[in-house]
Design a protein around this motif. Structure first.
Motif, mmCIF file in Angstrom:
data_model
loop_
_atom_site.group_PDB
_atom_site.id
_atom_site.type_symbol
_atom_site.label_atom_id
_atom_site.label_comp_id
_atom_site.label_asym_id
_atom_site.label_seq_id
_atom_site.Cartn_x
_atom_site.Cartn_y
_atom_site.Cartn_z
ATOM 1 N N CYS A 64 0.838 -1.207 0.000
ATOM 2 C CA CYS A 64 0.000 0.000 0.000
ATOM 3 C C CYS A 64 0.871 1.255 0.000
ATOM 4 O O CYS A 64 1.853 1.339 0.753
ATOM 5 N N GLU A 65 0.500 2.224 -0.818
ATOM 6 C CA GLU A 65 1.106 3.556 -0.737
ATOM 7 C C GLU A 65 0.228 4.372 0.204
ATOM 8 O O GLU A 65 -0.763 4.980 -0.202
ATOM 9 N N ILE A 66 0.591 4.351 1.480
ATOM 10 C CA ILE A 66 -0.259 4.899 2.530
ATOM 11 C C ILE A 66 -0.062 6.404 2.647
ATOM 12 O O ILE A 66 1.062 6.917 2.670
ATOM 13 N N GLU A 67 -1.167 7.140 2.724
ATOM 14 C CA GLU A 67 -1.113 8.590 2.859
ATOM 15 C C GLU A 67 -0.709 8.986 4.275
ATOM 16 O O GLU A 67 -1.007 8.276 5.240
ATOM 17 N N PRO A 68 -0.029 10.120 4.428
ATOM 18 C CA PRO A 68 0.446 10.553 5.752
ATOM 19 C C PRO A 68 -0.660 10.718 6.788
ATOM 20 O O PRO A 68 -0.411 10.560 7.987
ATOM 21 N N ALA A 69 -1.881 11.010 6.345
ATOM 22 C CA ALA A 69 -2.974 11.242 7.286
ATOM 23 C C ALA A 69 -3.473 9.956 7.937
ATOM 24 O O ALA A 69 -4.223 10.003 8.917
ATOM 25 N N ALA A 70 -3.084 8.803 7.406
ATOM 26 C CA ALA A 70 -3.559 7.528 7.940
ATOM 27 C C ALA A 70 -2.882 7.232 9.279
ATOM 28 O O ALA A 70 -1.661 7.215 9.386
ATOM 29 N N LEU A 71 -3.707 6.990 10.298
ATOM 30 C CA LEU A 71 -3.212 6.730 11.648
ATOM 31 C C LEU A 71 -3.731 5.423 12.236
ATOM 32 O O LEU A 71 -3.240 4.972 13.272
ATOM 33 N N HIS A 72 -4.731 4.828 11.577
ATOM 34 C CA HIS A 72 -5.361 3.633 12.138
ATOM 35 C C HIS A 72 -5.651 2.614 11.043
ATOM 36 O O HIS A 72 -5.897 2.974 9.886
ATOM 37 N N LEU A 73 -5.617 1.341 11.445
ATOM 38 C CA LEU A 73 -6.080 0.252 10.598
ATOM 39 C C LEU A 73 -7.471 -0.145 11.083
ATOM 40 O O LEU A 73 -7.637 -0.564 12.234
ATOM 41 N N VAL A 74 -8.451 -0.032 10.210
ATOM 42 C CA VAL A 74 -9.852 -0.306 10.554
ATOM 43 C C VAL A 74 -10.272 -1.600 9.862
ATOM 44 O O VAL A 74 -10.094 -1.753 8.653
ATOM 45 N N ARG B 158 -13.350 -8.961 6.050
ATOM 46 C CA ARG B 158 -13.953 -8.432 4.816
ATOM 47 C C ARG B 158 -13.164 -7.255 4.255
ATOM 48 O O ARG B 158 -12.974 -7.153 3.037
ATOM 49 N N SER B 159 -12.701 -6.353 5.131
ATOM 50 C CA SER B 159 -12.010 -5.163 4.640
ATOM 51 C C SER B 159 -11.005 -4.646 5.654
ATOM 52 O O SER B 159 -11.137 -4.867 6.867
ATOM 53 N N ILE B 160 -9.989 -3.966 5.103
ATOM 54 C CA ILE B 160 -8.999 -3.243 5.885
ATOM 55 C C ILE B 160 -8.980 -1.819 5.345
ATOM 56 O O ILE B 160 -8.781 -1.603 4.146
ATOM 57 N N GLU B 161 -9.201 -0.871 6.227
ATOM 58 C CA GLU B 161 -9.240 0.528 5.804
ATOM 59 C C GLU B 161 -8.155 1.320 6.528
ATOM 60 O O GLU B 161 -7.988 1.213 7.742
ATOM 61 N N LEU B 162 -7.417 2.110 5.774
ATOM 62 C CA LEU B 162 -6.470 3.067 6.350
ATOM 63 C C LEU B 162 -7.252 4.336 6.668
ATOM 64 O O LEU B 162 -7.882 4.923 5.787
ATOM 65 N N SER B 163 -7.235 4.747 7.930
ATOM 66 C CA SER B 163 -8.106 5.831 8.374
ATOM 67 C C SER B 163 -7.368 6.800 9.284
ATOM 68 O O SER B 163 -6.397 6.427 9.959
ATOM 69 N N ALA B 164 -7.860 8.022 9.326
ATOM 70 C CA ALA B 164 -7.315 9.022 10.243
ATOM 71 C C ALA B 164 -7.856 8.840 11.653
ATOM 72 O O ALA B 164 -7.303 9.399 12.608
ATOM 73 N N GLU B 165 -8.930 8.058 11.800
ATOM 74 C CA GLU B 165 -9.584 7.883 13.096
ATOM 75 C C GLU B 165 -9.773 6.406 13.405
ATOM 76 O O GLU B 165 -9.789 5.569 12.488
#
Length: 363
Positions: free
Chosen positions: A136-146, A212-219
């Motif tokens: 993944c090319e993760i954006e800097p704003a990503a802080l959590h794995l959902v 089912r899913s993994i989301e890169l999230s700010a929260e």
């Protein structure tokens, strides 16, 4: 996805102690739990909140999305073919482990009455979670794995998939798996098959099954089980839930498995045995026993070498005369964390790790 599997069709040991029939929740009796370091799949504890989905073990797709340059999906077949396979031994523990003991201290309502058997250890096999994240090319704003599950849970009139999250900087990500085998066999549906997360050292609620899913999230996840259920709230008031800490690392804990409180004992040499566990990057360092309400302590022997993300069983032989004893059990880990004398009570009965007190009668 096919219809949910009925619990009665799921092969588990006849000795399992059922905490709830539907959805199915059960644990191995303590007397059996300490028999082996790794539990057979038929004896591994079960914690479910809703349906047990029946998913195709090859074509089911995991969606990776959120704050990354390009969302993508991978079928389980692609995960097996494109990501490395490793095996590791890890212990998973329910947040409600030892809840019955906390309930005896101060009542807890509406929660499953777990004893001290809400945990088990298995050999898990699958792809390192880190191997997936490196794609993944993760954006800097990503802080959590959902994470979200394929199951269906109903709460407060709404139906949704179970979910949770961990911080992206969590060190135990390096030891986490996208698991598709358990004890050398394909991961059973009851335990999250065909694919689940295994995040050692962290409360079992984050090792999401039927992934089912993994989301890169700010929260952190907005799922009910992250934002509402799994918190250390001191009251049921809405304000208390909003400010209460979300569960994360397991606390240090030690439990006596044998002898059981109702087991008749004969004066002489008596063997006490049990387990100890801790969370995060800590290791179990020692287990101690007191028969004089904490005035003096004797060190037990760790049967299993302390290992990151795993329990250690312990044992001690004591010379006991005829009489009644209150046996205190406590563990200390490599970070100096030690079990407290009194429980940190909360309305859900989570993370009970006060010094265990067991009454023994020697005849």
């Amino acid at each position: 996805m096919r219809d949910s599997l009925p619990s009665f069709d799921l092969a588990k040991s006849a000795t399992m102690q059922v905490v709830q029939a539907e959805p199915f929740n059960a644990g191995t009796p303590l007397a059996e739990l300490a028999d082996s370091y790794i539990q057979p799949t038929s004896h591994f504890f079960v914690r479910t909140h809703g349906t047990i989905p029946s998913l195709d073990p090859e074509t089911t797709t995991i969606h990776v999305q959120g704050l990354l340059a390009q969302p993508f999906g991978m079928s389980i077949t692609e995960i097996k073919q494109q990501l490395p396979y490793i095996e590791q031994v890890s212990t998973l523990q329910c947040a409600g482990n030892r809840r019955q003991e906390m309930h005896a201290y101060q009542p807890i309502y509406g929660e499953l009455p777990w004893g001290a058997n809400g945990l088990s250890t298995a050999t898990w096999g699958g792809a390192p979670l880190r191997a997936l994240l490196e794609r993944c090319e993760i954006e800097p704003a990503a802080l959590h794995l959902v994470f979200e599950s394929y199951d269906q849970v109903e709460r407060h009139g709404q139906t949704f998939g179970y979910g949770g999250s961990i911080p992206l900087n969590e060190p135990m990500i390096e030891h986490s798996l996208l698991a598709y085998t358990m004890n050398g066999a394909p991961l059973p549906a009851l335990h999250g098959g065909p694919l689940r997360l295994v995040i050692p050292g962290i409360v079992g609620a984050r090792s999401v099954k039927w992934l089912r899913s993994i989301e890169l999230s700010a929260e952190p996840s907005h799922n009910y089980f992250q934002r509402r259920a799994y918190r250390l709230a001191q009251s049921s008031e809405p304000e208390a839930w909003q400010t209460a800490p979300m569960l994360h690392e397991l606390p240090v804990n030690a439990v006596l498995c044998l002898p059981t409180p109702d087991q008749p004992l004969t004066a002489g040499t008596i063997t006490l045995a049990g387990y100890a566990i801790t969370g995060g990057q800590a290791l179990v360092e020692r287990v101690e026993i007191s028969l004089d309400q904490g005035q003096t302590w004797q060190s037990a022997r760790l049967i299993d070498p302390p290992t990151l993300g795993c329990w250690s069983r312990w044992q001690i032989e004591l010379e006991l005369a005829v009489g009644a004893y209150q046996c205190w059990v406590r563990a200390t880990d490599s970070l100096g964390q030690q079990q407290p004398e009194q429980p940190a009570w909360n309305v859900k009965g989570y993370h009970h790790n006060a010094i265990q007190r067991v009454r023994l009668t020697v005849c």
